[in-house]
Every structure is written in structure tokens, then in C-alpha cells.
Design a protein around this motif. Structure first.
Motif, mmCIF file in Angstrom:
data_model
loop_
_atom_site.group_PDB
_atom_site.id
_atom_site.type_symbol
_atom_site.label_atom_id
_atom_site.label_comp_id
_atom_site.label_asym_id
_atom_site.label_seq_id
_atom_site.Cartn_x
_atom_site.Cartn_y
_atom_site.Cartn_z
ATOM 1 N N ARG A 97 1.209 -18.118 1.219
ATOM 2 C CA ARG A 97 2.056 -18.063 2.208
ATOM 3 C C ARG A 97 3.187 -19.237 2.229
ATOM 4 N NH1 ARG A 97 0.939 -14.148 5.873
ATOM 5 N NH2 ARG A 97 -1.137 -13.030 5.442
ATOM 6 N N SER A 98 2.868 -20.361 1.325
ATOM 7 C CA SER A 98 3.937 -21.340 1.373
ATOM 8 C C SER A 98 5.324 -20.843 0.815
ATOM 9 C CB SER A 98 3.361 -22.431 0.241
ATOM 10 O OG SER A 98 3.068 -21.869 -0.895
ATOM 11 N N ILE A 99 6.309 -21.539 1.355
ATOM 12 C CA ILE A 99 7.702 -21.315 1.064
ATOM 13 C C ILE A 99 8.558 -22.546 0.204
ATOM 14 C CG2 ILE A 99 10.155 -20.845 1.865
ATOM 15 C CD1 ILE A 99 8.269 -19.691 4.350
ATOM 16 N N TRP A 100 8.782 -21.961 -0.811
ATOM 17 C CA TRP A 100 9.698 -23.002 -1.950
ATOM 18 C C TRP A 100 11.180 -22.569 -2.132
ATOM 19 C CZ3 TRP A 100 6.090 -26.820 -3.741
ATOM 20 C CH2 TRP A 100 4.825 -26.563 -3.503
ATOM 21 N N ALA A 101 11.932 -23.843 -1.947
ATOM 22 C CA ALA A 101 13.307 -23.632 -2.439
ATOM 23 C C ALA A 101 13.515 -24.506 -3.576
ATOM 24 C CB ALA A 101 14.182 -24.360 -1.017
ATOM 25 N N VAL A 102 14.255 -23.917 -4.436
ATOM 26 C CA VAL A 102 14.517 -24.620 -5.810
ATOM 27 C C VAL A 102 16.223 -24.663 -5.943
ATOM 28 C CG1 VAL A 102 14.268 -24.480 -8.064
ATOM 29 C CG2 VAL A 102 12.471 -23.611 -6.698
ATOM 30 N N ASP B 107 18.976 -26.973 -8.656
ATOM 31 C CA ASP B 107 18.979 -27.144 -10.181
ATOM 32 C C ASP B 107 18.377 -28.422 -10.498
ATOM 33 O OD1 ASP B 107 20.944 -28.648 -9.278
ATOM 34 O OD2 ASP B 107 22.514 -27.524 -10.146
ATOM 35 N N LYS B 108 17.951 -29.311 -9.361
ATOM 36 C CA LYS B 108 17.426 -30.627 -9.707
ATOM 37 C C LYS B 108 16.248 -30.784 -9.165
ATOM 38 C CE LYS B 108 22.297 -32.528 -9.955
ATOM 39 N NZ LYS B 108 23.132 -33.695 -9.400
ATOM 40 N N ALA B 109 15.827 -30.006 -7.908
ATOM 41 C CA ALA B 109 14.657 -30.389 -7.152
ATOM 42 C C ALA B 109 14.002 -29.047 -6.828
ATOM 43 C CB ALA B 109 14.836 -31.327 -5.988
ATOM 44 N N VAL B 110 12.565 -29.149 -6.506
ATOM 45 C CA VAL B 110 11.756 -28.226 -5.551
ATOM 46 C C VAL B 110 11.424 -28.758 -4.660
ATOM 47 C CG1 VAL B 110 9.778 -27.266 -5.977
ATOM 48 C CG2 VAL B 110 10.968 -27.529 -7.989
ATOM 49 N N LEU B 111 12.001 -28.181 -3.299
ATOM 50 C CA LEU B 111 11.255 -28.418 -2.081
ATOM 51 C C LEU B 111 10.216 -27.384 -1.556
ATOM 52 C CD1 LEU B 111 14.562 -28.690 -2.692
ATOM 53 C CD2 LEU B 111 14.361 -30.500 -0.682
ATOM 54 N N ARG B 112 9.556 -28.003 -0.597
ATOM 55 C CA ARG B 112 8.520 -27.205 0.017
ATOM 56 C C ARG B 112 8.915 -26.994 1.496
ATOM 57 N NH1 ARG B 112 2.063 -27.397 -0.584
ATOM 58 N NH2 ARG B 112 1.528 -25.687 0.858
ATOM 59 N N TYR B 113 8.888 -25.982 1.880
ATOM 60 C CA TYR B 113 9.232 -25.743 3.566
ATOM 61 C C TYR B 113 7.761 -25.639 4.186
ATOM 62 C CZ TYR B 113 14.312 -25.482 3.556
ATOM 63 O OH TYR B 113 15.606 -25.562 3.405
ATOM 64 N N LYS B 114 7.732 -26.510 5.243
ATOM 65 C CA LYS B 114 6.818 -26.377 6.281
ATOM 66 C C LYS B 114 7.052 -25.757 7.573
ATOM 67 C CE LYS B 114 3.350 -29.360 8.618
ATOM 68 N NZ LYS B 114 2.768 -30.659 8.680
ATOM 69 N N VAL B 115 6.495 -24.605 7.904
ATOM 70 C CA VAL B 115 6.550 -23.729 9.076
ATOM 71 C C VAL B 115 5.609 -24.046 10.435
ATOM 72 C CG1 VAL B 115 6.951 -21.477 10.097
ATOM 73 C CG2 VAL B 115 7.443 -21.906 7.617
ATOM 74 N N VAL B 116 5.810 -24.700 11.181
ATOM 75 C CA VAL B 116 5.072 -24.896 12.307
ATOM 76 C C VAL B 116 4.975 -24.128 13.303
ATOM 77 C CG1 VAL B 116 4.424 -26.946 13.506
ATOM 78 C CG2 VAL B 116 5.056 -27.356 11.388
ATOM 79 N N ARG B 117 4.095 -23.378 13.778
ATOM 80 C CA ARG B 117 4.039 -22.550 14.895
ATOM 81 C C ARG B 117 5.552 -21.956 15.122
ATOM 82 N NH1 ARG B 117 4.133 -25.709 19.245
ATOM 83 N NH2 ARG B 117 3.513 -24.080 20.560
#
Length: 972
Positions: free
Chosen positions: A385-390, A392-402
């Protein structure tokens, strides 16, 4: 994992987050406070690794990340081991004219499919397979004619080597079923267990499939399939055929091959793409879905288990419009999105937005700087259930808090109060806000009773709520509110409890009184209201409160004239004294007696008996008799003694005491003495009957005989005095008094004593009195017949000297004959005694001449050794024992005193010198012989086997308890 630049950006992002506005509290029970924290609901974090070229595609499953880069290489990384990654060249395995369009990674993260399209009309699309444990890409050979645009993975597959049955969607609208196997012997081609086309959505036209997913319905054989195109959402449901626990999905589409095109949702769009997302719960069961289209996101709840004949698998569907751009950007439709439980994250080329699925509000928006690059995709790990935004230069992970933090407020605004309370997270302030809003809404709609129930669970001012119901004259609703508030109060809130109890009582009494005044006291409404009132009075808190406010409540009931409930309340409170006292004060004595009988409280009878006996003796005695043994006559004596001593009161008291004596055998001396006093004062005949019933055994009578005798003497009741004197053993006084009253009574007294000498003396006194009065010889002779203890010679001295003996000849002859018979009996007894003495002398003589022979072979009956070895005892029964053996055996059977005596004699034989033991005593025997004879008298008093010792030990076991275990082991 984050760079210094990203850390600074994240910090600024948090600082720019709007502080939630605290909602104004609507209740006074809580402190006005900020309801939310400042933690951002969505925040991103850049991963600290740099791919070798620009990123074009991404796939994430089970913490396994795969990136496709512009240089034709794949970047693979296990997120659990971020320091270990690998790159694989994929461009050399496909035709140069092919272009990578998509990456598809199964939920387990082991099976990767790379879809390629042809750059020119002469080229062919390709599908390449790569397993997680391998670095060799294999071509799916049968896919040459199909451009795969979507893959529907099998979420129930647990195999790491096989993909299980999966569905492939193509750009022409074909749906294919296949299964890929990593354990293939083919070097350059992936193994396909089977490959078949099972449906064609396009019906011959090029209709690209943009999304495809299938799921099983509750562990049954039923499956449902969602397929999307740029403008349509298709639904399929059916039963799959199972082979080796693997489903064949082709059977799901059988019923749709011959039917008109139905079961789809169409939304016009000019876009060439759309996106399909599912949200699954923790058990991996889909709950909601979302379909990204040009006008908006088509969102709905999934309930495939309840689907019967309907064409739709979802409920509560709606189209959610995209939030407008504040910077007037022309980009209105997202490129991709991911679905969470309550939000959808929308990805544009330069920003990410999050909208709430419940109220469609924009809750998050963030622009990406040029440093990150252009956004390429946003994906969600289906299992982690982790969310990832990509970009063309980086990979970012989104954290969902409550993300559910504001759900309760949204549901509350929508009027879904039960759901709102479910998401209040047990926060009392949130729950109170929801309850107040729900109660106000119910009140405004006129549902006052339900509103009262909800208001009782809020912290809204007590006075405010009560005034609201009083203003609309809703007493029933007000009672519900008061009852619920009463249940919620602690025992320490005594003041508020008392106020509510008194108010509730007044409300019930007013309603009952109103119905009685209108003649509806026999209606169903009245009975239901009365029943509710009784239930209220029986509540533990009310019962406890009544102990403090009962006087106020009694006054309320009296003012309403509600006698029935007043009696019931006294029953509940066990406070009967008040009502009975009121009846007596109003001179309603019969009502007081009826209440005393119904209450079954003996203590109240004792308390009010004096007044009631004085005023209405007959009815009071009837009530006392009806109580039977429940009342103690002894405790009623003060009430009886306080009454007037007239015939009416005495007769009733006597009736009660006689009833208790006859039916319950009362033996209390005070009761009997009081009853005897009443008899002496008012009924002498009853007194004589009473004395006769009591009998002439002084130990058995229940009254005080001395007290009774004194009373009878004071009242000169001679007959009674005679009986009482005789009972006390005053025979002479009783006889003397009886002779004054009646000679027949005197004869009765003379016959009473058991002592014959005393009885004879009394009869002689009677005879002397009779003879001295009239010298009546016949009457004197009658005395001889009545009493066998006196003879003619006993009464002759009482006659005068001039009386001739002729009148006594018959009794004299009879007396002489009796003497002669007595002499003959004595002679016979003397002869019998002489014969017995002679027989005894002969027996003694025979014992002197008796002897017993002892043989050398005779043995002791105890130790079984030769008898003649040691001193021994020989008994007439022929049993013989060594003296020491017999003494040792007989000692445990002797009493403690005799055992001590034996020990003392043995000590003397062992301690005293020979000179003392041989000294001659006064009996002519030596001291040794005297001691030995005493030992013989104790030890040889009787045979051990034939005497009383054997009889006394008949209940003793043959084997001692201490030797039992030893004997058992020997037997084993």
C-alpha cells in the motif's frame, strides 16, 4: 535516504501546511481545543538513489521497484535492501523498431512483463517476460500479433515461479487468457501454459483496453472482471472452471458472447487513455473502485456478493469532478492517479493533488520544481500500500498519515451520523459534536423522542435541552431525556439525581392524574403509563435516592391524591409506617389493618397494635389471627396490657391467646400467665378446663404455678387452689382444702401421689374426716374398696368405742385371709433359697477337687514356645500363657490407671532389695508374694481369648494400620 535539498523542501512544506481551524464546540462539557494536529496528511520523500538515465516507466509490488530508463536498461531494487540494485539491458532483446509502452509487475513482485509497440507500420508489437530471480528476458512468442496495453494479475496466486491464470488486454480490444512459467527450458522464449483469446470488446474495431482487473467473490467459484476503455467501463461476472485449483477464466465470458452488448458504463471522452484503480481491505478483498476519465473520476462502492440479476456490480456510484487549477493551467485531466480508502491522488505533469472521495474537496496540492523533473507516473504497491511518484529524474515515496482524521466531520456534515461516530476514534469531543448535530437535526424534523435519546449522550447544557422540550410541550420526550441522563449519572451526583427523580415523579403523577380526571384510568394508555412509572420506581438509583427524598415524594403523591402509587412506593422503600400512621390519624382503622396485612411487616403490627386494640379490638384480633405464626404473642403483650380491662377487650385478647395455644402450641410462660390471669378475672370455668389440660406434671406445665396459686387464693377459687397445691406437692394443704370443698375432690387428691406411703396417709386423713363427721360405717367400708392401701385395722381407731365389731366382721375375715396368703408365699420363698444354697455348696466342693494336666509338649498360646520353660497361667478353659507373654498382651487393653498400677508393681519387684521383698507382711505373706498376687489379679483376672477383653476388641482390625503397607508388599 533523503538529500539535503529534499529535507529543506519537506520542512518548508510542513511549515506551509494550513493549520486546521478548530470547530467551535457546541457543548459545555469539554474545553474548547484544537481538534486536529499539524501533521500533514500527505508528504513526499525522495529516494536516495540515482538511475543512470532518465526514467520512462515504473512498476512497484511487494517492496520491489522496477524502473525503465531511456537508455534501454531496467533498474531493479529490493526496497528492503536499498544498497543493492542491478541494471539489465532490455533494448537488445527487442527489435529496434519497438518502443516500450508499459511495465507490468505482478502483486508478488516476481513476474515482470514489458509491453512494446511498433514504431512503424511494418513492425510488430512485442511482449517480454522477466523473472525476479533471472536476468534473462524472454519473449512471449504468441503475443506477436497483439499489442498488450493492460494486464489483469491473479491476486490469489502464491507461486513464485508461475504467474497463474492472468488476463491481457490489447490495443484492439481483445481479452486474452494465459499463464506464464519461469521454469522454462526455452532459452529465449517464455513458457506459456496456454494462450487463448476469450473476448473481443472492440467487436472488430481498434478499441484499446486501458484497464483490466479480476477478483474472486468470497472464496467461491464466482469471479468478476472490470475492463475499461477510454470511454467505457465493462463489467463481467460468472463462474470459473477449476483445474488443479487453477481457474479457467474463459467460462466467465461465455454468457456474454451471445448476448447484446450490455453491462457497461459509458462516459464520453476525447482522451486516448483512462485509468482503473481498486481499493482493497486488509484481506485483499476489493471494496471500492475508481475510473479516471476526461470529465472526472467515476467512483463507486463494490458489492459483488450481493449482486443478483442486476447488471451492475457497484453501488453508490458518482462522478467526481477534478479540482480547478489556481494558476489557470490548461491541464485539467490527470495523467495518472492512485486510490486510497478516502482519497484519490491525482498526478499531472507538474503537480500532485489529493481530493477527498467523500466531499470532493481538495485536501492537498504540491507543485514539482524543475529539479525533480517532469512527472511520469504515480503508482501504488498493491500489497504494501505504499505510494510512489516517479519523475524522469527521481523516485519519490508518499507517506499517508491518518487520512481518516476528518472523515467523521465529513460524514457528520452529510448526515451519516453512525458512520461519523465510527470514525471518531473514541475521541469524546468528536463524538459529542456528532451527537449534538444529530440531536438538533432530529429535533428540527419533529422526531422528539429519538432526539431526546441522542441529547442524553451529549454535553449540551441540561437546562437548555429541558427548555427545548418544554417549549414544544413534549413531556414524553423530556422523560426519555431525563431517564437517559439519570442512567449516565454517577452515584456521587446526589443533588442532580434527586432533582431528576423528583421531576420525573411529578411528570408521571401529572400524566396519570390527567388521565384519571378524563375518565381514562382503565385505558391501555393509562396502564402502560402506570407500568412505566412502576419500572422507574424500581430502578436501583431511584430506590437509593428515595431514602433521601421520600418525604418530598410522599407529599407529591398525597397532593395528587394517588393513594395506589403511594402504597406501592412504600412497598418499594419499605417505609410503611408513614401510610399506616396517616390512616390511623384519619381514624381509618380498617384501612390501616388492611394495609398492615398486605405489607406483611410484623414490626408494624407491634408498633400500631396498642392503638388499634384500643379502638377496634375485634377487627384487630381478626387481623392478628390471620397472621398466625408470623407474629409473636409475646411481643404483643404490651399492646394487650395497655387496653381497657373490660369484658369486650378481655374476650378478644383471650380469643387470640387461645387460638395461638391451640394451633401453634405456644409455650411462652408470660403468655400462659397472662391467659391464666384473664381466666381468673373473667371466666373461672375456662380456668378449670385450662388447668386440667395442662396436667399434673409440674415439669410440663407452661405457667407459673406459684403465681397462679396466689391469684386463685386472692379470688378465693378453692377448686383451682386444690389443683395448684397438689401440683406443688402440698398434699396436706390440698387435701385439707379439698375436704372443705367436696369429699369427692379430696378422694381425687388422695389418689394422686405416686408414693404409696404418702397416698396411704392421705387416704387415712380422708377416712378420719369422713368417720369423724357422721360415723357412717358403709361409707368407711367404701373407702376400703376405693383404696387398697388401707386395711380395716387402719381405720378402726377412728371409730368410737361404742361401735360394735359385728359391722366389721367381713373386712376383718378378709384381712386375716390375706395375711395367711402372705405367710404361705414367704414359706415358699424360704424353701427356694435353701435349695439354691445347697446347690452352690456342692459346686464349690466340686471345684476344690478339679485338676488339669500339663504336658511337656504344651506350648504358650501366644508365643508358641514350650509352656514349662517359664512361669505360666493356666485357665479353666484350657488356654495357657506364659506370665510375661500374657502381661505384655494384656497391658494395651487395660485402663490407664491399671496400666500405671502394673508398672509400679513391676518397678517394686525390680528395685526393692531381696531383704525387703522377703520380709513378712501383716497378712502373713512375704512382700514379694503380695506384689506377685496383685500382678496375678490384674493379668490373670480372665482368659485373654475367652474373657471380656476379646468381646471389647471385636471392632478392632486383625491387622494394624501401621503394618498394613508392609503386609501388602509381602503379599505382592
Amino acid at each position: 535516504m533523503t538529500s539535503i535539498f529534499d529535507q529543506k523542501e519537506n520542512a518548508s512544506q510542513i511549515s506551509r501546511s494550513a493549520v486546521p481551524v478548530s470547530e467551535q464546540m457546541t457543548s459545555s462539557g469539554y474545553i474548547n481545543m484544537q481538534l486536529e494536529d499539524n501533521t500533514p496528511m500527505f508528504s513526499k520523500q525522495r529516494m536516495n538513489f540515482n538511475p543512470s538515465d532518465l526514467i520512462t516507466h515504473v512498476a512497484v509490488s511487494s517492496d520491489y521497484l522496477v524502473l525503465a530508463m531511456a537508455n534501454g536498461r531496467l533498474f531493479r531494487l529490493d526496497l528492503k535492501m536499498p544498497d543493492q540494485h542491478e541494471e539489465i539491458q532490455f533494448s537488445k532483446h527487442v527489435q529496434p523498431s519497438s518502443k516500450l509502452t508499459s511495465l507490468f509487475l505482478d502483486p508478488l513482485g516476481h513476474h515482470l512483463l514489458l509491453a512494446f509497440s511498433a514504431r512503424s507500420k511494418d513492425g510488430n508489437p512485442e511482449l517480454v517476460y522477466l523473472h525476479r530471480k533471472s536476468t534473462k528476458l524472454k519473449s512471449v512468442s504468441k503475443s506477436r500479433n497483439f499489442e498488450v496495453t493492460e494486464v489483469g494479475w491473479n491476486y490469489e496466486n502464491k507461486s513464485l515461479t508461475s504467474s497463474g491464470p492472468i488476463l491481457l488486454g490489447t490495443s484492439q480490444g481483445h481479452i486474452l487468457e494465459t499463464e506464464l512459467d519461469a521454469e522454462s527450458d526455452r532459452m529465449f522464449a517464455a513458457s506459456q501454459q496456454y494462450w487463448r483469446q476469450i473476448f473481443d470488446i472492440g467487436k472488430g474495431t481498434d478499441t484499446p483496453i486501458t484497464g483490466i482487473q479480476f477478483h474472486r467473490v468470497n472464496k467461491t467459484s464466482k469471479y468478476f472482471v472490470f475492463v475499461t476503455t477510454p470511454t467505457r467501463l465493462y463489467q463481467f461476472i460468472g463462474n470459473a472452471m477449476f483445474t488443479d485449483d487453477k481457474p479457467s477464466l474463459q467460462s466467465i465470458f461465455h454468457s456474454y458472447l451471445t448476448t447484446p452488448e450490455t453491462g457497461f458504463q459509458e462516459i464520453p471522452s476525447t482522451l486516448k487513455y483512462s485509468k482503473l484503480q481498486f481499493y482493497c481491505d486488509k484481506s485483499n478483498s476489493p471494496k471500492t473502485f475508481a475510473w479516471l476519465t476526461e470529465p472526472g473520476i467515476f467512483y463507486g462502492q463494490l458489492d459483488p456478493a450481493s449482486q443478483q440479476n442486476s447488471n451492475s456490480l457497484f453501488t453508490q456510484s458518482e462522478l467526481i469532478n477534478y479540482p480547478p487549477n489556481k494558476d489557470n493551467s490548461n491541464e485539467t485531466t490527470p495523467l495518472a492517479f492512485v486510490l486510497t480508502e478516502f482519497h484519490a491522488l491525482l498526478m499531472y505533469t507538474d503537480r500532485v493533488k489529493a481530493i477527498c472521495l467523500l466531499n470532493h474537496d481538495l485536501v492537498y496540492e504540491e507543485r514539482f520544481s524543475e529539479v525533480h523533473g517532469k512527472l511520469k507516473n504515480i503508482v501504488k504497491d498493491p500489497l504494501r500500500r505504499s505510494i510512489w511518484a516517479v519523475t524522469d529524474k527521481a523516485v519519490l515515496r508518499y507517506k499517508v498519515v491518518r487520512e481518516e482524521r476528518n472523515v467523521w466531520r465529513i460524514y457528520c456534515d452529510m448526515g451519516l451520523f453512525d458512520l461519523a461516530k465510527l470514525y471518531c476514534q473514541n475521541n469524546p469531543a468528536y463524538v459529542d459534536i456528532v451527537n449534538v448535530k444529530q440531536a438538533d437535526l432530529l429535533f428540527s424534523k419533529g422526531d422528539y423522542e429519538k432526539s431526546a435519546e441522542v441529547f442524553a449522550d451529549t454535553q449540551r447544557s441540561f437546562e437548555t435541552v429541558c427548555l427545548m422540550f418544554l417549549e414544544v410541550d413534549r413531556i414524553d420526550a423530556l422523560k426519555i431525556y431525563l431517564l437517559r441522563r439519570l442512567d449516565a449519572l454517577n452515584d456521587d451526583d446526589k443533588t442532580l439525581i434527586s432533582m431528576i427523580v423528583i421531576w420525573m415523579t411529578e411528570l408521571f403523577l401529572s400524566q396519570l392524574g390527567s388521565l384519571r380526571r378524563t375518565g381514562k384510568d382503565d385505558s391501555q394508555e393509562y396502564h402502560e403509563l402506570q407500568s412505566d412509572f412502576e419500572v422507574f420506581l424500581l430502578q436501583p438509583k431511584v430506590v437509593q435516592c428515595m431514602q433521601h427524598v421520600k418525604s418530598v415524594v410522599y407529599d407529591l403523591m398525597s397532593s395528587h391524591g394517588d393513594k395506589q402509587n403511594l402504597i406501592k412506593l412504600t412497598n418499594i422503600n419499605e417505609d410503611y409506617e408513614n401510610v399506616v400512621a396517616q390512616h390511623i390519624y384519619r381514624k381509618s382503622y380498617n384501612d390501616a389493618l388492611e394495609m398492615l396485612q398486605s405489607l406483611k411487616k410484623p414490626d408494624l403490627f407491634y408498633q400500631f397494635a396498642p392503638v388499634l386494640m384500643e379502638e377496634t379490638p375485634k377487627n384487630t384480633i381478626n387481623a392478628l389471627i390471620s397472621q398466625g405464626a408470623k407474629l409473636s404473642p409475646t411481643r404483643l403483650l404490651p399492646a394487650f396490657l395497655s387496653c381497657q380491662n373490660d369484658d369486650a377487650h378481655s374476650a378478644e385478647i383471650t380469643r387470640y391467646l387461645e387460638f395461638m395455644l391451640h394451633n401453634f402450641n405456644v409455650k411462652d410462660k408470660a403468655i400462659h400467665n397472662y391467659l391464666l390471669t384473664l381466666y381468673v378475672e373473667h371466666d373461672t370455668d375456662a380456668l378449670m378446663r385450662y388447668l386440667v389440660r395442662q396436667g399434673q406434671d409440674i415439669a410440663m406445665v407452661n405457667y407459673d404455678v406459684h403465681y397462679a396459686l396466689r391469684l386463685c387464693r386472692e379470688k378465693s377459687l378453692s377448686k383451682a387452689c386444690v389443683n395448684l397445691s397438689a401440683l406443688l406437692g402440698l398434699w396436706e394443704a390440698a387435701l385439707e382444702l379439698a375436704l372443705e370443698v367436696d369429699p369427692a375432690l379430696a378422694k381425687t387428691v388422695a389418689a394422686m401421689p405416686e408414693d404409696q406411703a404418702l397416698q396411704k396417709r392421705l387416704w387415712l386423713a380422708v377416712a378420719e374426716n369422713i368417720i369423724n363427721k357422721n360415723q357412717d360405717i358403709k361409707e368407711a367400708m367404701g373407702l376400703l374398696r376405693e383404696c387398697a392401701l388401707i386395711n380395716i385395722e387402719d381405720i378402726l381407731p377412728f371409730f368410737s368405742d361404742v361401735t360394735t365389731i359385728d359391722h366389721f366382721s367381713e373386712p376383718i375375715c378378709q384381712t386375716l385371709e390375706e395375711y395367711n396368703n402372705q405367710l404361705e408365699e414367704l414359706q415358699a420363698e424360704m424353701d427356694d433359697a435353701t435349695e439354691s444354697a445347697e446347690y452352690v455348696r456342692k459346686e464349690i466342693q466340686s471345684f476344690r477337687e478339679r485338676c488339669v494336666l500339663v504336658s511337656v509338649t504344651d506350648t504358650c498360646n501366644l508365643c508358641e514356645l514350650a509352656l514349662l520353660l517359664r512361669p505360666f497361667y493356666l485357665f479353666p478353659c484350657s488356654h495357657c500363657f506364659h506370665s510375661d507373654c500374657l502381661l505384655q498382651e494384656i497391658l494395651p487393653l487395660l485402663a490407664s490407671g491399671r496400666r500405671n498400677k502394673v508398672a509400679e508393681l513391676q518397678r517394686q519387684l525390680g528395685v526393692l532389695p531381696s531383704s525387703e521383698l522377703n520380709a513378712v507382711t501383716a497378712s502373713g505373706l512375704s512382700l514379694r508374694e503380695v506384689i506377685t498376687n496383685e500382678l496375678d489379679d490384674i493379668a490373670a483376672a480372665e482368659c485373654l481369648y475367652c474373657g471380656e477383653h476379646m468381646i471389647a476388641s471385636i471392632d478392632q482390625p486383625f491387622i494394624a494400620e501401621a503394618d498394613w503397607e508392609k503386609l501388602v508388599k509381602e503379599w505382592e
